[in-house]
Write an enzyme that holds these catalytic residues in place. Sequence first.
Site, mmCIF file in Angstrom:
data_model
loop_
_atom_site.group_PDB
_atom_site.id
_atom_site.type_symbol
_atom_site.label_atom_id
_atom_site.label_comp_id
_atom_site.label_asym_id
_atom_site.label_seq_id
_atom_site.Cartn_x
_atom_site.Cartn_y
_atom_site.Cartn_z
ATOM 1 N N GLU A 107 0.877 -1.170 0.000
ATOM 2 C CA GLU A 107 0.000 0.000 0.000
ATOM 3 C C GLU A 107 0.913 1.218 0.000
ATOM 4 O O GLU A 107 1.556 1.524 1.006
ATOM 5 C CB GLU A 107 -0.912 -0.003 1.224
ATOM 6 C CG GLU A 107 -1.909 1.137 1.219
ATOM 7 C CD GLU A 107 -2.711 1.221 2.495
ATOM 8 O OE1 GLU A 107 -3.060 2.355 2.888
ATOM 9 O OE2 GLU A 107 -2.980 0.171 3.110
ATOM 10 N N CYS A 166 -2.119 8.869 2.789
ATOM 11 C CA CYS A 166 -1.871 8.502 1.393
ATOM 12 C C CYS A 166 -3.059 8.819 0.492
ATOM 13 O O CYS A 166 -2.890 9.062 -0.704
ATOM 14 C CB CYS A 166 -1.512 7.021 1.295
ATOM 15 S SG CYS A 166 -2.743 5.906 2.022
#
Length: 484
Positions: free
Chosen positions: A252, A286
Amino acid sequence: MNYKQLGKQFIGGQWLDGKSSNLLTNINPYNDEVINTYQLANLTDISDAYEAASTAKEEWDKVNPYKKRDILERAVTYIEAHEEDITTAIMEELGGTRLKAAFEIGLVKNIIKEAATYPLRMEGKILPSIEDGKENRLYRIPAGVVGVISPFNFPFFLSMKSVAPALGAGNGVVLKPHEDSPITGGALIGKIFEEAGIPKGLLNVVVADIKEIGDAFVTHPIPRIISFTGSTKVGSYIGQVAVKNFKKPLLELGGNSAFIIMDDADVDYAVEAATFSRFTHQGQICMSANRILVQKTIYKEFIEKYAQKVSSLKVGDPRDPETIIGPVINHRQAEALERLINRGIEQGAVPLIQGKIAGRMVEPTILIDVEPQMDVAQEELFGPVISVIPFETEEDAIRIANDTRFGLSGAIHTSNLERGVEMAKKVHTGMIHVNDITINDEPIVAFGGENQSGLGRMNGEWSLDEFTTLKWISVNYGQRTFPY
């Protein structure tokens, strides 16, 4: 629970000093107060942790699935009983606000509740065979041992997002938190599952300096999966090392999310959503909106209202309930943001608001009239800085949104919902949200990125798939006829 006392390695069910001669001083990023000090783990500690996880996994295999579920549910109960202590830890170790802490803790509780269902979902299949008298069985089994490397921004959740599903699926785990979040990303999680009653050694937490241990956390022969959350540059390296050593990488990584505002959108609502999408936890997420794309017919109206909203955000002590923007995690992040802001201005971006940078305190900056090729539009802005880009047509918006090597999240605001959905299909990203924020994560919905934003999908049935494997066992009830 006194979280400051969690300054130890958690290996084999024991709280120990690491065997390294090196120390890590864990500090509060807002006021530089020393929280605690770690004796770091060395290569021997890493190996001991993986050995412990492998051994304990055999014991975990024998635990009744309903009892496994109960243990994971007790982890949630422990969190609820110590929520104020955990909130304090997030504020003091990460510089997170009380609002951020509540948001993160809520995500953690939900992902553990989902993982608690996994022991009862280890389903297999019986399939027909081309051979007479033969049966094919598929068994879903744990992958074995999972190595988890977590980041500093949402460490409690982003560690737990791998740890809880991996445990629920029957694996042993070794967790290595970021050096800026050894408690909330590591030791706290060890404490929670220790109190919940997992077998000793099933979960291990090692705090180490990458300069000392090198690639050993990834290359060790025991782990079958390496789950990494962090930057694309580091994730690319870890993924390559993992594959080279025949381990599955689950990555990720970074994002450059576009927040698109069409001229038929509710501008006031878009202002609110864009503000939350960028400035929550100082933009250190993010999924944060990295670029705001605004149709030219409403561009002036939007930037005026957006500047007014952003200017109202209180910057300061994260322990103050009124604070929205606290410090970024370290000086390195603040300096990188300053360089990007200056480069953007040099390349022609106009600072609508240019906040001061003092140490780790970074005030909000809005750069307008940004061109898609500028560095501030191409690089991930991991802080309270945002680029605003005008566009003419729907096709322009999609083209600009896709002009990035990333592909994590996004948002589209329009009064025509189906138009928004059709646009969303054309944006190359793993997740995108119509008339919502870019920051979304739900425990039963597939989460993950495209392009350089990652590999694999997390949450719900997808995490169960990622942390298990399928084993084919066939049974021949008769005797096969051979050609020779």
